[in-house]
Design an enzyme around this catalytic site. Structure first.
Site, mmCIF file in Angstrom:
data_model
loop_
_atom_site.group_PDB
_atom_site.id
_atom_site.type_symbol
_atom_site.label_atom_id
_atom_site.label_comp_id
_atom_site.label_asym_id
_atom_site.label_seq_id
_atom_site.Cartn_x
_atom_site.Cartn_y
_atom_site.Cartn_z
ATOM 1 N N ILE A 12 -56.126 -9.036 7.863
ATOM 2 C CA ILE A 12 -57.223 -8.732 8.703
ATOM 3 C C ILE A 12 -57.259 -7.224 9.270
ATOM 4 O O ILE A 12 -57.948 -6.719 9.275
ATOM 5 C CB ILE A 12 -57.608 -9.871 9.862
ATOM 6 N N GLY A 36 -46.895 -8.467 6.805
ATOM 7 C CA GLY A 36 -47.862 -7.395 6.212
ATOM 8 C C GLY A 36 -47.063 -6.297 5.105
ATOM 9 O O GLY A 36 -46.026 -6.593 4.804
ATOM 10 N N ALA A 117 -56.317 -11.648 19.292
ATOM 11 C CA ALA A 117 -56.654 -12.593 18.219
ATOM 12 C C ALA A 117 -56.079 -14.082 18.423
ATOM 13 O O ALA A 117 -54.534 -14.007 18.569
ATOM 14 C CB ALA A 117 -56.310 -12.034 16.608
ATOM 15 N N TYR A 149 -47.214 -22.890 17.138
ATOM 16 C CA TYR A 149 -48.253 -21.755 16.962
ATOM 17 C C TYR A 149 -49.533 -22.041 17.541
ATOM 18 O O TYR A 149 -49.953 -21.001 18.437
ATOM 19 C CB TYR A 149 -48.648 -21.909 15.254
#
Ligand SMILES: NC(=O)c1ccc[n+]([C@@H]2O[C@H](COP(=O)([O-])OP(=O)(O)OC[C@H]3O[C@@H](n4cnc5c(N)ncnc54)[C@H](O)[C@@H]3O)[C@@H](O)[C@H]2O)c1
Length: 334
Positions: A12, A36, A117, A149
């Site tokens: 994202i 990433g 986020a 999480y």
């Protein structure tokens, strides 16, 4: 404007950076490349408006410096992906809680606008769909690692909202539902990239559980549009906002649609959760966002159809020729 994006080399983050650079903003990325990769952002270097730091979100001094230089901070860095979460709960909790704390602490000193986020996972086992932002969060027991999480992200939310209430730090909390598109990797258990890769290779498409569990998939371009609009909206400050698409599909239905769009001959195979993850793994049957609040604040509703998204993801893998790594697919926990 100058944006700091933590997790900016991720799926994202790289799409957000691309959009901001295209409209002429300056972008600073902080990422440790754990999930990433440089491939996600290499093409952005040419703009001359991007700077990146390959470092950890827990580097307090660096975070403080980067936050100082930014007008807006977008905090996306997190431990993400069901495989990672089940296998490394300590890493998940530490990264998600410490990272957010670090960002909020630094932003608070200079009153910088921060977008945090969070995730639809925080709704947990709540069955009242569509999920509204003020719904109860119904998490499973602490003995089941997968809930770490959701719990870590819920704590991030509490902390962010407390910074707003107590210290007037302008925060926006965004609960992202399944976000998909080019550059998302299937390596950490994300369902759509795995299904598409399996279909392109004509290998069995592995559905975990009975496939009746359903999800809504939002194109990353829509997610980015929603994030940008929310960051530009003063009324979003101090709020928790769902961002997702409302088109619901079962995971078995998704496997069939992927097969059809890619003209694949892959069989669909079902794998019990116990085998896929760990004994007693719990999944949610449905996860559908209410996007009324997002629409009220920004005038925007994500609308890209799932067929279009699948075509874009398939084209991405075909271009990258990445469709040869054998992986099992899952219901994403993101
Ligand atoms: N993709 C989804 O469907 C989804 C859904 C809900 C929430 N989210 C949230 O959105 C955010 C971005 O997710 P994504 O899908 O782009 O995943 P991603 O894994 O591609 O992005 C996360 C990025 O953070 C980086 N990172 C992780 N730990 C770090 C650390 N300690 N220091 C610095 N960088 C670190 C990773 O290298 C990666 O580039 C995450 O906070 C995630 O929880 C995503």
């Amino acid at each position: 404007m100058r944006f700091l994006i933590t997790g900016g080399a991720g799926f994202i983050g790289s799409h957000l950076a691309e959009r901001l650079l295209a409209r002429g903003d300056r972008v600073v990325l902080l990422d440790n490349l754990s999930t990433g990769c440089m491939d996600n952002i290499r093409h952005l270097k040419a703009s001359g408006l991007m700077e990146y730091h390959l470092d950890n979100i827990e580097n307090r001094q660096l975070v403080a410096e980067l936050v100082d230089d930014a007008d807006v901070v977008v905090h996306l860095a997190a431990a993400v992906g069901v495989k990672l979460i089940v296998e490394s709960p300590v890493h998940t909790i530490e990264t998600n809680v410490n990272g957010t704390q670090m960002v909020l602490e630094a932003a608070c000193k200079k009153r910088k606008r921060v977008l945090i986020a969070s995730t639809s996972e925080v709704y947990g086992k709540n069955t009242c769909v569509p999920f509204h932002e003020d719904a109860d969060l119904v998490l499973g027991p602490t003995t089941k690692g997968r809930w770490s999480y959701a719990a870590s992200k819920a704590l991030d939310e509490f902390l962010a909202l407390s910074y707003w209430k107590e210290k007037k730090l302008p925060v926006i909390v965004v609960r992202l539902f399944n976000t998909v598109g080019p550059r998302q990797t299937g390596r950490y258990g994300m369902v759509l990239p795995n299904f598409v890769k399996e279909a392109l290779d004509n290998r069995p498409i592995h559905v975990y559980g009975d496939g009746k569990q359903s999800r809504c998939f939002c194109d990353v371009r829509d997610t980015v549009e929603a994030l940008i609009r929310l960051m530009d909206t003063d009324r979003a400050i101090g709020e928790v906002v769902n961002v997702g698409n409302t088109e619901e599909i079962s995971i078995e239905g998704l496997a069939q649609l992927v097969k059809q769009r890619t003209r694949s001959s892959s069989p669909i195979e079902f794998i019990p959760y116990d085998q896929a993850y760990e004994p007693g793994f719990e999944d949610m049957m449905r996860r559908v966002p209410s996007v009324e609040k997002l629409h009220d604040l920004t005038g925007f509703r994500p609308q890209t159809t799932l067929s279009e998204i699948i075509d874009r993801v398939a084209a991405f893998f075909q271009e990258k020729n990445e469709s040869s790594t054998p992986r099992a697919a899952t219901t994403s926990v993101v």
